[in-house]
Design an enzyme around this catalytic site. Sequence first.
Site, short mmCIF file in Angstrom:
data_model
loop_
_atom_site.label_atom_id
_atom_site.label_comp_id
_atom_site.label_asym_id
_atom_site.label_seq_id
_atom_site.Cartn_x
_atom_site.Cartn_y
_atom_site.Cartn_z
N TYR A 73 -30.87 -28.78 17.09
CA TYR A 73 -31.38 -28.92 18.34
C TYR A 73 -30.65 -30.39 18.87
O TYR A 73 -31.18 -31.19 18.88
CB TYR A 73 -33.16 -29.28 17.76
CG TYR A 73 -33.88 -29.34 18.94
CD1 TYR A 73 -34.19 -28.70 19.71
CD2 TYR A 73 -34.42 -30.76 19.50
CE1 TYR A 73 -35.16 -28.88 21.02
CE2 TYR A 73 -35.19 -30.40 20.24
CZ TYR A 73 -35.69 -29.61 21.48
OH TYR A 73 -36.22 -29.60 22.27
N ASP A 96 -23.93 -35.36 18.91
CA ASP A 96 -25.34 -35.49 19.19
C ASP A 96 -25.64 -36.40 18.31
O ASP A 96 -26.60 -35.59 16.66
CB ASP A 96 -26.36 -34.48 19.42
CG ASP A 96 -27.24 -34.58 19.78
OD1 ASP A 96 -28.28 -35.38 19.51
OD2 ASP A 96 -28.26 -32.89 19.66
N LYS A 145 -33.53 -41.73 22.46
CA LYS A 145 -35.00 -42.29 21.81
C LYS A 145 -34.81 -44.21 22.06
O LYS A 145 -35.31 -44.69 21.93
CB LYS A 145 -36.21 -41.70 22.18
CG LYS A 145 -35.59 -41.10 20.65
CD LYS A 145 -37.05 -39.34 20.48
CE LYS A 145 -36.34 -38.53 19.52
NZ LYS A 145 -36.75 -37.63 19.69
N1 HOZ Z 1 -37.62 -32.73 19.38
C1 HOZ Z 1 -38.75 -33.98 18.51
C2 HOZ Z 1 -38.47 -34.19 17.51
N2 HOZ Z 1 -36.77 -33.66 16.30
C3 HOZ Z 1 -39.75 -33.92 19.31
C4 HOZ Z 1 -41.07 -34.76 19.07
C5 HOZ Z 1 -41.80 -34.39 19.94
O1 HOZ Z 1 -42.38 -33.35 20.41
O2 HOZ Z 1 -42.46 -35.60 20.31
#
Ligand code: HOZ
Length: 430
Positions: free
Chosen positions: A145, A240, A268
């Site tokens: 992802y 990534d 983040k």
């Molecule tokens: N892509 C984030 C976790 N791998 C999702 C974070 C969220 O939904 O706050």
Amino acid sequence: MLNRSESEKLFIRAKEHIPGGVNSPVRAFNAVGGHPLFIEKAKGARITDVDGNVYIDYVGSWGPLILGHAHPKIVEAVISQAKKGTSFGAPHIAEIELAEKVTSAIPSMETVRMVNSGTEAVMSAIRLARGVTGRDLIVKFEGCYHGHADSLLVKAGSGVASLGIPDSPGVPADLAKQTLTLPYNDSEKVRELFALRGKDIACLIVEPIAGNMGVVLPKEGFLQTLREVTQENGALLIFDEVITGFRVALGGAQQIYGIKPDLTCLGKIIGGGLPVGAYGGRKDIMNNIAPLGPVYQAGTLSGNPLAMVAGIAMIDVLSDPAVYEELDRKAETLCAGLLGHAKRLGIPAQICRVGSMFSMYFTDQNIVDFASVKTSDAEFFKRYFNALLDEGVAIAPSPFEAGFVNTAHTDEDIQSTLKIAGRAMEKAMA
Ligand code: HOZ
């Protein structure tokens, strides 16, 4: 069963004006049933919900809180900056300081551009790769992802996998066609694809340690193959490292595996928990971004001073190698204990872990790609998740996410977690 009635009421209220009651889908607890917890406060290794229940937290805001919640140095940095201004929309010294720290920790990032999220970082890196190579095709791996930009919502992990949405409506078919997907860890398929289409491929993007289908480790030689094949075909290799950067080592997964990508995306974690992202890499490539070059990318809140000072404070603490040794030791104890419980109870289980990030799968299959991840027993996970939550341990509400040990977790926290996890597995069997 803990009383979570206030959270339940807030969820009903939230759904009135927020789609699904959440601002990011995987938070909605769809994969585990029930309703999300609404959080009142968090400190160190613990979060407290609006009903006053306290949980040992292994989500850590989905990774960035490697120092735990509300670390005093980060809080102090943010308060002191807030008094001087929360947004300038103009250059300031903290941007330079964070850029210096990031580029020194991750030398392949010769220059770095700050943005506001991992999605933005990846989206910009892809545009840059297409702009520089003059090619349109990109390659990604199933179950990885890379945020929710159009080109990347194809066979994606994280919330997309949790909700079982293979490819999102709203992504133009013509654009989706430009994204080619392959199974993670399959070097042979990578070579075959590049033999066929190599000269049309702008870039290959990969999570060097996958973290959004749960944690999946790269097989020996896989990342090296990606490096060689992209180089041979004039395509860029993008790592990534939104989850792995500063998490598995100060220099990220590329430090551990000794591979130098052309571009790296961070998220983040480099904002110490504030909204931030960054992309960077070879100077000759990065020099194509506006204002130096014609590839456009911009943002009023990019390099936001609050996020910059939080990131600086966090990297300062992480610069002591003992931090990573300690994290590794605690995560190893936790994972060995979890596997021990599963073995004692006769539950088929696997754990994939690098340093302080890990995932547990309830399957007897070797975990190497998205197909093997999907053999994990989702119903068992659901019962296990809820049994843990009932006893005050919070893990991500999806079988396709990672767990994180943070510096605030004490040895006692790990031992209490193990006791609870043993009971939770027994309960999940029933
Ligand atoms: N892509 C984030 C976790 N791998 C999702 C974070 C969220 O939904 O706050």
